[in-house]
Design an enzyme around this catalytic site. Structure first.
Site, PDB file in Angstrom:
ATOM      1  N   HIS A 115      -5.500  -3.216  -2.855  1.00  0.00           N
ATOM      2  CA  HIS A 115      -5.024  -2.056  -3.948  1.00  0.00           C
ATOM      3  C   HIS A 115      -5.043  -2.728  -5.418  1.00  0.00           C
ATOM      4  O   HIS A 115      -4.712  -2.093  -6.371  1.00  0.00           O
ATOM      5  CB  HIS A 115      -3.935  -1.566  -3.638  1.00  0.00           C
ATOM      6  CG  HIS A 115      -3.683  -0.666  -2.388  1.00  0.00           C
ATOM      7  ND1 HIS A 115      -4.489   0.340  -2.120  1.00  0.00           N
ATOM      8  CD2 HIS A 115      -3.246  -1.229  -1.075  1.00  0.00           C
ATOM      9  CE1 HIS A 115      -4.150   0.893  -0.962  1.00  0.00           C
ATOM     10  NE2 HIS A 115      -3.853  -0.186   0.030  1.00  0.00           N
ATOM     11  N   SER A 135       0.722  -1.210  -0.055  1.00  0.00           N
ATOM     12  CA  SER A 135       0.116   0.052  -0.099  1.00  0.00           C
ATOM     13  C   SER A 135       0.597   1.238   0.244  1.00  0.00           C
ATOM     14  O   SER A 135       0.114   2.276  -0.497  1.00  0.00           O
ATOM     15  CB  SER A 135      -1.113   0.116   1.175  1.00  0.00           C
ATOM     16  OG  SER A 135      -0.450  -0.311   2.276  1.00  0.00           O
ATOM     17  N   LYS A 145     -12.093   0.989  -1.756  1.00  0.00           N
ATOM     18  CA  LYS A 145     -11.182   1.725  -2.568  1.00  0.00           C
ATOM     19  C   LYS A 145     -11.465   1.522  -4.391  1.00  0.00           C
ATOM     20  O   LYS A 145     -12.452   2.441  -4.494  1.00  0.00           O
ATOM     21  CB  LYS A 145      -9.739   0.963  -2.355  1.00  0.00           C
ATOM     22  CG  LYS A 145      -9.290   1.410  -0.915  1.00  0.00           C
ATOM     23  CD  LYS A 145      -7.980   0.846  -0.651  1.00  0.00           C
ATOM     24  CE  LYS A 145      -7.533   1.207   0.887  1.00  0.00           C
ATOM     25  NZ  LYS A 145      -7.088   0.321   1.736  1.00  0.00           N
TER      26      LYS A 145
HETATM   27  C1  PLP Z   1      -7.173  -0.015   3.247  1.00  0.00           C
HETATM   28  C2  PLP Z   1      -6.501  -1.174   3.490  1.00  0.00           C
HETATM   29  C3  PLP Z   1      -7.239  -2.140   4.323  1.00  0.00           C
HETATM   30  C4  PLP Z   1      -8.508  -1.873   5.175  1.00  0.00           C
HETATM   31  O1  PLP Z   1      -9.731  -1.726   4.445  1.00  0.00           O
HETATM   32  P1  PLP Z   1     -10.997  -0.824   5.196  1.00  0.00           P
HETATM   33  O2  PLP Z   1     -11.992  -1.525   4.141  1.00  0.00           O
HETATM   34  O3  PLP Z   1     -10.388   0.528   4.757  1.00  0.00           O
HETATM   35  O4  PLP Z   1     -11.067  -0.779   6.453  1.00  0.00           O
HETATM   36  C5  PLP Z   1      -6.932  -3.436   4.474  1.00  0.00           C
HETATM   37  N1  PLP Z   1      -5.770  -3.971   3.841  1.00  0.00           N
HETATM   38  C6  PLP Z   1      -5.076  -2.989   3.108  1.00  0.00           C
HETATM   39  C7  PLP Z   1      -3.749  -3.494   2.302  1.00  0.00           C
HETATM   40  C8  PLP Z   1      -5.399  -1.691   2.770  1.00  0.00           C
HETATM   41  O5  PLP Z   1      -4.836  -0.968   2.253  1.00  0.00           O
END
Ligand code: PLP
Length: 403
Positions: A215, A187, A250
């Site tokens: 991602h 990330s 995302k």
């Molecule tokens: C954003 C993210 C999460 C968390 O997901 P949410 O739905 O925002 O709680 C988990 N793992 C990774 C790698 C992330 O980037």
């Protein structure tokens, strides 16, 4: 800062000094109040800014089809889910979404959660416990790390992407149950894990592989079906030792998350994941929006193609614009483009310089990234235009020259 206990009457009095210490070390975080504008623009504390900080990679978060589906969902199902999915919170909309998600990623079954963080901190302790072993990439997301800690299993951290180190740790471990956990697209760096190699190691050492595709989902693979499709590890080639999870907040542009895998594994998670069992289900209106989002992810190939063009344009622009600078763009082919600056205060100064030019790119500092690798995390989206990218390249080139 060491705090002399004789000077404080209660530990509660320490907080102002602890906050001041965050200020002094440039580690204090601030929230901004935002309102969406058109494209990738946001109104931030009253000022219009071009944003490079959202994970809305496909530009779906404000899409009219999703908004309409959410409204329809609210009309049909109400707003609140009212209970845990194991009581009366599992709506027909959430059930239909789970089937659509499993089929979209090419795995037998899926379980839909209200958030990705809650998914990882819950499913890892449901899979392994005391006496078992977890193998974790050092750059894994915080929620994988926290889930591993909550499990009470022994944790072996291997250097980022170091498969030889992972193999050695797997070979040495006497644990009967072994779980390998990894981000697919990291990330803060944007690089991609070698998933087929991870799976081969798991097969050799009878380990389970949990992949966090937060991602990659929507971005990687044919029709955006995620990292397993990218590596052709779905359908008939799906492995029963892979658990796939991703957030839906995302690229999918909504909220929530899901985990998918074999029927037995997903059934076990449904039975044993505390963050699933003891929490209110996600509202059905989100599932409605997500069904609409899945349609667009699958059919709007132009969004991924546009994104690829933007990534190329940014990298080519900065290769020229940053010539002679010590700032370095990480080797990423995904929408996450990290510009490594080094010092915390310098990264903050560059962020501030961009802000003055109406551009919002977040500076990421330790402990989110290793000490001495403070960076700007440039996140690109299909909502950006080529002119947006050119504006960012121009601003960074000027700031680098002035440094
Ligand atoms: C954003 C993210 C999460 C968390 O997901 P949410 O739905 O925002 O709680 C988990 N793992 C990774 C790698 C992330 O980037």
């Amino acid at each position: 800062m060491a705090i002399d206990p004789s000077l404080t009457t209660s530990w509660l009095d320490e907080f102002p000094a602890r906050i001041a210490e965050l200020d002094r070390t440039h580690l204090r975080r601030r929230r901004r109040v935002v309102l969406p504008e058109s494209g990738a623009r946001l109104r931030v504390d009253g000022q219009s800014m071009l944003a490079f900080c959202s994970n809305d990679y496909l530009g779906l978060a404000n899409h009219p089809a999703l908004i309409e589906a959410a409204c329809m969902g609210a009309r049909s199902f109400g707003v609140g889910a009212t209970a845990s999915p194991l009581v009366s919170g599992h709506s027909a909309a959430n059930d239909a979404l789970e089937h659509a998600l499993a089929s979209f990623v090419g795995l037998p079954r899926a379980l839909y959660f209200y958030a990705g963080y809650a998914t990882n901190i819950g499913i890892i302790p449901a899979l392994v416990g005391s006496g078992d072993a977890i193998f974790s990439d050092t750059l894994n997301h915080a929620c994988l790390i926290d889930g591993a800690r909550l499990s009470r299993a022994q944790i072996h951290r291997y250097a980022h992407a170091d498969l030889a180190a992972l193999e050695a740790a797997l070979a040495q471990s006497p644990a009967q149950r072994k779980l390998v956990i990894s981000d697919t697209v990291f990330s803060m760096d944007g690089d991609l894990a070698d998933v087929p190699a991870l799976l081969a190691l798991c097969e050799r050492h009878d380990a389970l592989l949990l992949l966090d595709d937060a991602h990659g989902f929507g971005v990687l693979g044919p029709q955006g079906r995620g990292c397993l499709s990218h590596f052709s590890l779905t359908g008939a080639r799906a492995s029963p030792r892979v658990l796939y999870m991703t957030t839906l907040g995302k690229a999918a542009g909504v909220a929530g998350a899901f985990v998918a895998g074999s029927d037995a594994l997903v059934e076990w998670l449904l039975q044993k994941t505390r963050s699933y069992i003891y929490a209110t289900a996600a509202p059905a209106l989100l599932a409605s929006a997500l069904r609409a989002s899945l349609q667009l992810i699958e059919h709007d190939e132009w969004r991924r193609e546009h994104l690829r063009q933007l990534i190329k344009r940014l990298r080519q622009g900065l290769a020229t614009g940053l010539r002679g600078s010590s700032w370095r763009l990480g080797p990423s082919r995904t929408p996450i483009q990290p510009l490594l600056i080094g010092r915390n205060d310098e990264a903050l100064a560059v962020m501030e310089g961009l802000r003055e030019r109406g551009l919002w790119v977040p500076a990421i500092r330790p402990p989110t990234v290793p000490e001495g690798t403070a960076r700007l995390r440039i996140a690109l989206s299909a909502a950006h235009t080529e002119a947006d990218i050119d504006q960012l390249v121009q601003a960074l080139s000027e700031l680098a020259a002035a440094c």
